[in-house]
Design a protein around this motif. Structure first.
Motif, PDB file in Angstrom:
ATOM      1  N   GLN A  21       0.819  -1.218   0.000  1.00  0.00           N
ATOM      2  CA  GLN A  21       0.000   0.000   0.000  1.00  0.00           C
ATOM      3  C   GLN A  21       0.851   1.265   0.000  1.00  0.00           C
ATOM      4  O   GLN A  21       0.370   2.340  -0.359  1.00  0.00           O
ATOM      5  N   LYS A  22       2.105   1.154   0.388  1.00  0.00           N
ATOM      6  CA  LYS A  22       3.001   2.312   0.343  1.00  0.00           C
ATOM      7  C   LYS A  22       3.265   2.728  -1.101  1.00  0.00           C
ATOM      8  O   LYS A  22       3.583   3.882  -1.374  1.00  0.00           O
ATOM      9  N   ILE A  23       3.116   1.780  -2.016  1.00  0.00           N
ATOM     10  CA  ILE A  23       3.232   2.095  -3.442  1.00  0.00           C
ATOM     11  C   ILE A  23       1.891   2.584  -3.981  1.00  0.00           C
ATOM     12  O   ILE A  23       1.803   3.575  -4.690  1.00  0.00           O
ATOM     13  N   SER A  24       0.814   1.857  -3.635  1.00  0.00           N
ATOM     14  CA  SER A  24      -0.526   2.227  -4.090  1.00  0.00           C
ATOM     15  C   SER A  24      -1.548   1.818  -3.040  1.00  0.00           C
ATOM     16  O   SER A  24      -1.644   0.637  -2.683  1.00  0.00           O
ATOM     17  N   GLU A  25      -2.299   2.784  -2.555  1.00  0.00           N
ATOM     18  CA  GLU A  25      -3.147   2.578  -1.379  1.00  0.00           C
ATOM     19  C   GLU A  25      -4.272   1.560  -1.585  1.00  0.00           C
ATOM     20  O   GLU A  25      -4.761   0.981  -0.622  1.00  0.00           O
ATOM     21  N   SER A  26      -4.680   1.317  -2.821  1.00  0.00           N
ATOM     22  CA  SER A  26      -5.759   0.353  -3.058  1.00  0.00           C
ATOM     23  C   SER A  26      -5.261  -0.876  -3.815  1.00  0.00           C
ATOM     24  O   SER A  26      -5.997  -1.513  -4.578  1.00  0.00           O
ATOM     25  N   VAL A  27      -4.010  -1.257  -3.573  1.00  0.00           N
ATOM     26  CA  VAL A  27      -3.387  -2.388  -4.256  1.00  0.00           C
ATOM     27  C   VAL A  27      -4.145  -3.699  -4.057  1.00  0.00           C
ATOM     28  O   VAL A  27      -4.127  -4.578  -4.920  1.00  0.00           O
ATOM     29  N   GLY A  28      -4.851  -3.848  -2.928  1.00  0.00           N
ATOM     30  CA  GLY A  28      -5.566  -5.090  -2.642  1.00  0.00           C
ATOM     31  C   GLY A  28      -6.549  -5.472  -3.731  1.00  0.00           C
ATOM     32  O   GLY A  28      -6.775  -6.655  -3.991  1.00  0.00           O
ATOM     33  N   ARG A  29      -7.126  -4.477  -4.400  1.00  0.00           N
ATOM     34  CA  ARG A  29      -8.083  -4.755  -5.482  1.00  0.00           C
ATOM     35  C   ARG A  29      -7.416  -5.564  -6.594  1.00  0.00           C
ATOM     36  O   ARG A  29      -8.018  -6.463  -7.175  1.00  0.00           O
ATOM     37  N   SER A  30      -6.174  -5.224  -6.906  1.00  0.00           N
ATOM     38  CA  SER A  30      -5.445  -5.915  -7.961  1.00  0.00           C
ATOM     39  C   SER A  30      -4.820  -7.210  -7.453  1.00  0.00           C
ATOM     40  O   SER A  30      -4.718  -8.191  -8.187  1.00  0.00           O
ATOM     41  N   LEU A  31      -4.417  -7.229  -6.192  1.00  0.00           N
ATOM     42  CA  LEU A  31      -3.792  -8.424  -5.605  1.00  0.00           C
ATOM     43  C   LEU A  31      -4.728  -9.630  -5.625  1.00  0.00           C
ATOM     44  O   LEU A  31      -4.290 -10.756  -5.833  1.00  0.00           O
ATOM     45  N   TYR A  32      -6.021  -9.381  -5.403  1.00  0.00           N
ATOM     46  CA  TYR A  32      -6.979 -10.478  -5.286  1.00  0.00           C
ATOM     47  C   TYR A  32      -7.843 -10.652  -6.532  1.00  0.00           C
ATOM     48  O   TYR A  32      -8.399 -11.719  -6.754  1.00  0.00           O
ATOM     49  N   GLY A  33      -7.998  -9.609  -7.326  1.00  0.00           N
ATOM     50  CA  GLY A  33      -8.837  -9.686  -8.512  1.00  0.00           C
ATOM     51  C   GLY A  33     -10.310  -9.795  -8.165  1.00  0.00           C
ATOM     52  O   GLY A  33     -10.695  -9.811  -6.993  1.00  0.00           O
TER      53      GLY A  33
END
Length: 322
Positions: free
Chosen positions: A139-151
């Motif tokens: 999240q330090k790179i992109s705050e909503s990364v979880g959306r892409s991590l899990y699909g």
């Protein structure tokens, strides 16, 4: 020639419950619960591809340009945390480098870029990573990364101090629907402008509280496979979000976008559709497959450049030699 490398691709994202406000510019933990979906083109041709490899000198290249490796949002913030463990496997190399490239992305590229880096690292360690702390690192790179991590469709439960993403519906459940991504210009408000201003709105605390209630509703809709209801909730959230942004003098929706949105509302009398506007000048229109050409042709009338999208799955390793 790269001797030891991992190449991965991940998919960009669209908000369903939109994010406004992060803890700070370092950790970037969301201040409230949000939700989103990953997307790609109909031929899986929209993604970020990242090549993480061992090297003699450190280098980071994004879309053909070298980055400042010391930037506060540089992928090296995460890579360096695992640097020694990775280099121990091949001590003849001194550094880790990466090359990352966006392919046809409309919006949400930073989520995909962060997730692709994460997929590369995770594949090296064969999933022996604490996913909770790892997501918070990314999240330090992109705050909503979880959306892409899990699909698929995900909810990120957050309170400004910690956050955790749950996948609540996989991409296959959206197969009967198309999202028409209607691009209106290349301009985009930096996400930090949104985050820094919306928290000053008089109703911001209400939005924080209501985001958790919306996530519960989203879970109910997902459990009953009510795809239309999911996108209708997203449209309602879009309208609330942009109303608040306008109140704090952050205007994202252009005149052409407004005219197109008005037309979409007229078209609801003829066939179902729902729209989402995130932080860029794009209108994402969800529609049943048999009506996708109608939205495409309407968007053209409003100076838009539309493209067909579908909900995407998790990141994947393309090739690997480690």
């Amino acid at each position: 020639m790269k001797k030891y490398y991992v190449e991965a691709k991940a998919y960009p994202t669209i908000g369903i419950i939109l994010l406004g406000g992060v803890s700070n510019n370092t950790n970037r933990t969301p201040r409230h619960t949000t939700a989103g979906i990953a997307y790609t083109g109909l031929n899986d041709d929209i993604y970020v591809k990242t090549d993480l490899y061992l090297s003699d000198a450190r280098s980071g290249i994004i879309n053909g340009k070298k980055i400042d490796v010391n930037s506060s949002r540089s992928p090296f913030i995460v890579i360096d945390k695992f640097r020694n463990q990775i280099l121990m496997r091949h001590p003849e190399f001194r550094e880790i480098s990466f090359i990352s490239e966006n392919k046809n992305i409309i919006s949400g590229s930073s989520d995909a870029g962060a997730a692709a880096i994460g997929e590369c690292i995770e594949s090296i360690f064969e999933y022996n990573i604490n996913i909770f702390t790892f997501e918070n690192d990314l999240q330090k790179i992109s705050e909503s990364v979880g959306r892409s991590l899990y699909g698929g469709l995900t909810v990120n439960h957050a309170n400004g101090r910690e956050s955790l993403t749950d996948e609540i519906l996989d991409a296959g459940n959206f197969r009967d629907y198309i999202i028409v991504g209607c691009k209106f210009s290349e301009e985009r408000k930096p996400s930090d402008v949104i985050h820094e201003n919306i928290i000053n709105h008089s109703r911001y605390n209400d939005r924080v509280k209501n985001s958790e209630l919306k996530s519960k509703k989203l879970n109910e809709l997902a459990n009953s496979r009510n795809i239309k209801g999911i996108f209708e909730l997203a449209e309602e959230d879009t309208e609330e979000y942009h109303s608040m942004l306008r109140d704090v003098n952050v205007n994202i929706i252009t005149d052409d976008m407004n005219k197109f949105i008005s037309r979409l509302k007229e078209l609801k009398k003829r066939f179902w559709n729902a729209y989402i506007v995130t932080g860029g000048t794009n209108v994402f229109v969800a529609v049943e497959k048999n009506n996708m050409e109608k939205i495409y042709s309407e968007a053209k009338k409003f100076n838009s450049d539309p493209v067909y999208l579908k909900v995407a799955g998790k990141p994947e390793v393309v090739s690997k030699n480690f």
